[in-house]
Motif scaffolding. Sequence first.
Motif, PDB file in Angstrom:
ATOM      1  N   LYS A 125       0.927  -1.214  -0.084  1.00 19.17           N
ATOM      2  CA  LYS A 125      -0.239  -0.025  -0.047  1.00 19.17           C
ATOM      3  C   LYS A 125       0.829   1.032   0.050  1.00 19.17           C
ATOM      4  O   LYS A 125       0.372   2.127  -0.666  1.00 19.17           O
ATOM      5  N   LEU A 126       2.141   1.213   0.628  1.00 22.16           N
ATOM      6  CA  LEU A 126       2.809   2.254   0.761  1.00 22.16           C
ATOM      7  C   LEU A 126       3.389   2.489  -0.733  1.00 22.16           C
ATOM      8  O   LEU A 126       3.650   3.751  -0.926  1.00 22.16           O
ATOM      9  N   GLU A 127       3.902   1.473  -1.318  1.00 18.51           N
ATOM     10  CA  GLU A 127       4.473   1.819  -2.523  1.00 18.51           C
ATOM     11  C   GLU A 127       3.415   2.246  -3.623  1.00 18.51           C
ATOM     12  O   GLU A 127       3.730   2.958  -4.324  1.00 18.51           O
ATOM     13  N   LEU A 128       2.004   1.859  -3.373  1.00 16.76           N
ATOM     14  CA  LEU A 128       1.002   2.353  -4.387  1.00 16.76           C
ATOM     15  C   LEU A 128       0.998   3.604  -4.159  1.00 16.76           C
ATOM     16  O   LEU A 128       0.358   4.475  -4.897  1.00 16.76           O
ATOM     17  N   LEU A 129       1.350   4.281  -2.793  1.00 13.63           N
ATOM     18  CA  LEU A 129       1.180   5.568  -2.461  1.00 13.63           C
ATOM     19  C   LEU A 129       2.215   6.375  -2.976  1.00 13.63           C
ATOM     20  O   LEU A 129       2.302   7.738  -2.582  1.00 13.63           O
ATOM     21  N   GLY A 130       3.075   5.870  -3.303  1.00 17.55           N
ATOM     22  CA  GLY A 130       4.367   6.475  -3.885  1.00 17.55           C
ATOM     23  C   GLY A 130       5.589   6.765  -3.107  1.00 17.55           C
ATOM     24  O   GLY A 130       6.650   7.342  -3.298  1.00 17.55           O
ATOM     25  N   LYS A 131       5.691   5.711  -1.788  1.00 13.44           N
ATOM     26  CA  LYS A 131       6.765   5.793  -0.963  1.00 13.44           C
ATOM     27  C   LYS A 131       7.502   4.831  -1.209  1.00 13.44           C
ATOM     28  O   LYS A 131       7.130   3.684  -1.824  1.00 13.44           O
ATOM     29  N   ASN A 132       8.641   4.859  -1.111  1.00 20.49           N
ATOM     30  CA  ASN A 132      10.120   3.928  -1.052  1.00 20.49           C
ATOM     31  C   ASN A 132       9.801   3.207   0.190  1.00 20.49           C
ATOM     32  O   ASN A 132      10.061   3.443   1.078  1.00 20.49           O
ATOM     33  N   ALA A 133       9.285   1.725  -0.023  1.00 24.24           N
ATOM     34  CA  ALA A 133       8.830   1.126   1.067  1.00 24.24           C
ATOM     35  C   ALA A 133       9.815  -0.277   0.861  1.00 24.24           C
ATOM     36  O   ALA A 133       9.493  -0.773  -0.336  1.00 24.24           O
ATOM     37  N   GLN A 134      10.240  -0.894   1.858  1.00 27.56           N
ATOM     38  CA  GLN A 134      10.820  -2.156   1.601  1.00 27.56           C
ATOM     39  C   GLN A 134      10.489  -2.919   2.927  1.00 27.56           C
ATOM     40  O   GLN A 134      10.672  -2.600   4.130  1.00 27.56           O
ATOM     41  N   TYR A 135      10.197  -4.243   2.648  1.00 22.74           N
ATOM     42  CA  TYR A 135       9.877  -5.288   3.753  1.00 22.74           C
ATOM     43  C   TYR A 135      10.839  -6.313   3.845  1.00 22.74           C
ATOM     44  O   TYR A 135      11.105  -6.921   2.835  1.00 22.74           O
ATOM     45  N   PHE A 136      11.047  -6.849   5.079  1.00 24.63           N
ATOM     46  CA  PHE A 136      12.085  -7.761   5.154  1.00 24.63           C
ATOM     47  C   PHE A 136      11.536  -9.063   6.123  1.00 24.63           C
ATOM     48  O   PHE A 136      11.141  -8.235   7.247  1.00 24.63           O
ATOM     49  N   HIS A 137      11.959 -10.026   6.181  1.00 26.96           N
ATOM     50  CA  HIS A 137      11.184 -11.175   7.069  1.00 26.96           C
ATOM     51  C   HIS A 137      12.405 -12.158   7.493  1.00 26.96           C
ATOM     52  O   HIS A 137      12.552 -12.585   8.372  1.00 26.96           O
ATOM     53  N   ASP A 138      13.394 -12.090   6.731  1.00 27.23           N
ATOM     54  CA  ASP A 138      14.549 -13.093   6.910  1.00 27.23           C
ATOM     55  C   ASP A 138      15.209 -12.607   8.078  1.00 27.23           C
ATOM     56  O   ASP A 138      15.750 -11.291   8.051  1.00 27.23           O
ATOM     57  N   PRO A 139      15.524 -13.197   9.241  1.00 31.64           N
ATOM     58  CA  PRO A 139      16.304 -12.790  10.366  1.00 31.64           C
ATOM     59  C   PRO A 139      17.532 -12.508  10.198  1.00 31.64           C
ATOM     60  O   PRO A 139      17.817 -11.381  10.845  1.00 31.64           O
ATOM     61  N   ASN A 140      18.177 -12.861   9.347  1.00 33.04           N
ATOM     62  CA  ASN A 140      19.752 -12.586   9.153  1.00 33.04           C
ATOM     63  C   ASN A 140      19.756 -11.296   8.472  1.00 33.04           C
ATOM     64  O   ASN A 140      20.508 -10.399   8.817  1.00 33.04           O
ATOM     65  N   VAL A 141      19.037 -11.205   7.467  1.00 31.84           N
ATOM     66  CA  VAL A 141      18.711  -9.782   6.721  1.00 31.84           C
ATOM     67  C   VAL A 141      18.526  -8.586   7.539  1.00 31.84           C
ATOM     68  O   VAL A 141      18.982  -7.677   7.362  1.00 31.84           O
ATOM     69  N   ILE A 142      17.450  -9.045   8.274  1.00 32.41           N
ATOM     70  CA  ILE A 142      17.012  -7.808   9.405  1.00 32.41           C
ATOM     71  C   ILE A 142      17.785  -7.207  10.039  1.00 32.41           C
ATOM     72  O   ILE A 142      18.171  -6.180  10.732  1.00 32.41           O
ATOM     73  N   LYS A 143      18.796  -8.265  10.773  1.00 29.91           N
ATOM     74  CA  LYS A 143      19.689  -7.842  11.688  1.00 29.91           C
ATOM     75  C   LYS A 143      20.796  -6.976  11.023  1.00 29.91           C
ATOM     76  O   LYS A 143      21.447  -5.956  11.532  1.00 29.91           O
ATOM     77  N   GLN A 144      21.180  -7.348   9.755  1.00 27.52           N
ATOM     78  CA  GLN A 144      22.049  -6.772   9.064  1.00 27.52           C
ATOM     79  C   GLN A 144      21.744  -5.377   8.435  1.00 27.52           C
ATOM     80  O   GLN A 144      22.509  -4.387   8.328  1.00 27.52           O
ATOM     81  N   ILE A 145      20.663  -5.415   7.751  1.00 28.07           N
ATOM     82  CA  ILE A 145      19.946  -4.261   7.326  1.00 28.07           C
ATOM     83  C   ILE A 145      19.908  -3.106   8.412  1.00 28.07           C
ATOM     84  O   ILE A 145      20.262  -1.997   8.153  1.00 28.07           O
ATOM     85  N   SER A 146      19.458  -3.501   9.725  1.00 29.30           N
ATOM     86  CA  SER A 146      19.255  -2.506  10.509  1.00 29.30           C
ATOM     87  C   SER A 146      20.604  -1.605  10.885  1.00 29.30           C
ATOM     88  O   SER A 146      20.363  -0.767  11.561  1.00 29.30           O
ATOM     89  N   LYS A 147      21.782  -2.508  10.587  1.00 28.40           N
ATOM     90  CA  LYS A 147      23.063  -1.629  10.972  1.00 28.40           C
ATOM     91  C   LYS A 147      23.353  -0.655  10.058  1.00 28.40           C
ATOM     92  O   LYS A 147      24.146   0.200  10.219  1.00 28.40           O
ATOM     93  N   ARG A 148      22.753  -0.572   8.697  1.00 26.55           N
ATOM     94  CA  ARG A 148      23.055   0.240   7.804  1.00 26.55           C
ATOM     95  C   ARG A 148      21.758   1.746   7.551  1.00 26.55           C
ATOM     96  O   ARG A 148      22.011   2.378   6.748  1.00 26.55           O
ATOM     97  N   ILE A 149      20.899   1.281   8.134  1.00 25.56           N
ATOM     98  CA  ILE A 149      19.880   2.371   8.047  1.00 25.56           C
ATOM     99  C   ILE A 149      20.063   3.528   8.678  1.00 25.56           C
ATOM    100  O   ILE A 149      20.531   3.902   9.596  1.00 25.56           O
ATOM    101  N   GLN A 150      19.765   4.640   7.666  1.00 24.26           N
ATOM    102  CA  GLN A 150      20.132   6.105   8.147  1.00 24.26           C
ATOM    103  C   GLN A 150      19.015   6.805   8.921  1.00 24.26           C
ATOM    104  O   GLN A 150      17.896   6.332   8.608  1.00 24.26           O
ATOM    105  N   HIS A 151      19.206   7.656   9.691  1.00 25.42           N
ATOM    106  CA  HIS A 151      18.094   8.586  10.451  1.00 25.42           C
ATOM    107  C   HIS A 151      17.387   9.234   9.603  1.00 25.42           C
ATOM    108  O   HIS A 151      16.182   9.719  10.084  1.00 25.42           O
ATOM    109  N   ASN A 152      17.514   9.309   8.282  1.00 18.57           N
ATOM    110  CA  ASN A 152      16.611  10.158   7.362  1.00 18.57           C
ATOM    111  C   ASN A 152      15.219   8.780   6.881  1.00 18.57           C
ATOM    112  O   ASN A 152      14.619   9.310   5.958  1.00 18.57           O
ATOM    113  N   SER A 153      15.365   7.649   7.457  1.00  9.27           N
ATOM    114  CA  SER A 153      14.359   6.480   7.033  1.00  9.27           C
ATOM    115  C   SER A 153      13.730   6.343   8.347  1.00  9.27           C
ATOM    116  O   SER A 153      14.078   6.763   9.549  1.00  9.27           O
TER     117      SER A 153
END
Length: 232
Positions: free
Chosen positions: A120-148
Amino acid sequence: MHSHSNQVAIWTITELSEHANVSTATIVRAMKKKGYSGYSDFRHSHLNQKRDSIRYSILNHVDGQIRNVIMQNEVELTNTLANLSISTIEDTIHLIKQAETVYIFARGPSEPTADEMCLKLELLGKNAQYFHDPNVIKQISKRIQHNSIVIFISLNGRTEELVEAAHNLSEKEVPIIVFTTVKDSPLAKLSDELFLGFQSGVTMFNHYEVHSRLPLQIMSRILLDSYVIRTQ
């Protein structure tokens, strides 16, 4: 009127007057004697009663156990709505609007709710990304910046990899929005904006973690529908 309640529900006062062979003034006086402000007030009340009767008519045809199963949905809905805060909804809408990217993390049976939110967020024009893999979640969380921002969807708020990810994000002051049903859970305590639903605790699948996600779905829908209203 009692004998023709279905018709009365759709008749105007003039039509009722013609069928009952009395004046409209007589009808108004009769309604006031029954405690209504007028015929319109009576019709409104009558229609609401009919809707409630139809809505719950199934309860007249089931045994006590099935009745309890059905009513658990109303309990979760009513109490989840009671927990909602308009300031939380408005603040979260603002965070989503300002965010360069909206990340959504979820595990297990909560994943369909997260997947729908991302779509729904993508349909509204937002850059949205969804993750469910536990290892990916832990690694991605280390790289996300404060403008997200990051939205966590977790019924009990205790899923280990989600909590670890939330700690990583908190250290970098990345806004955290949490959807859960447990107020004192680790994820709830790490949240900047908390959507707290109500879980009835009743499940027919006692040996499995498949409790109802209805509270999460309700809150997710309310947030996204409200986002559309504020942005479109």
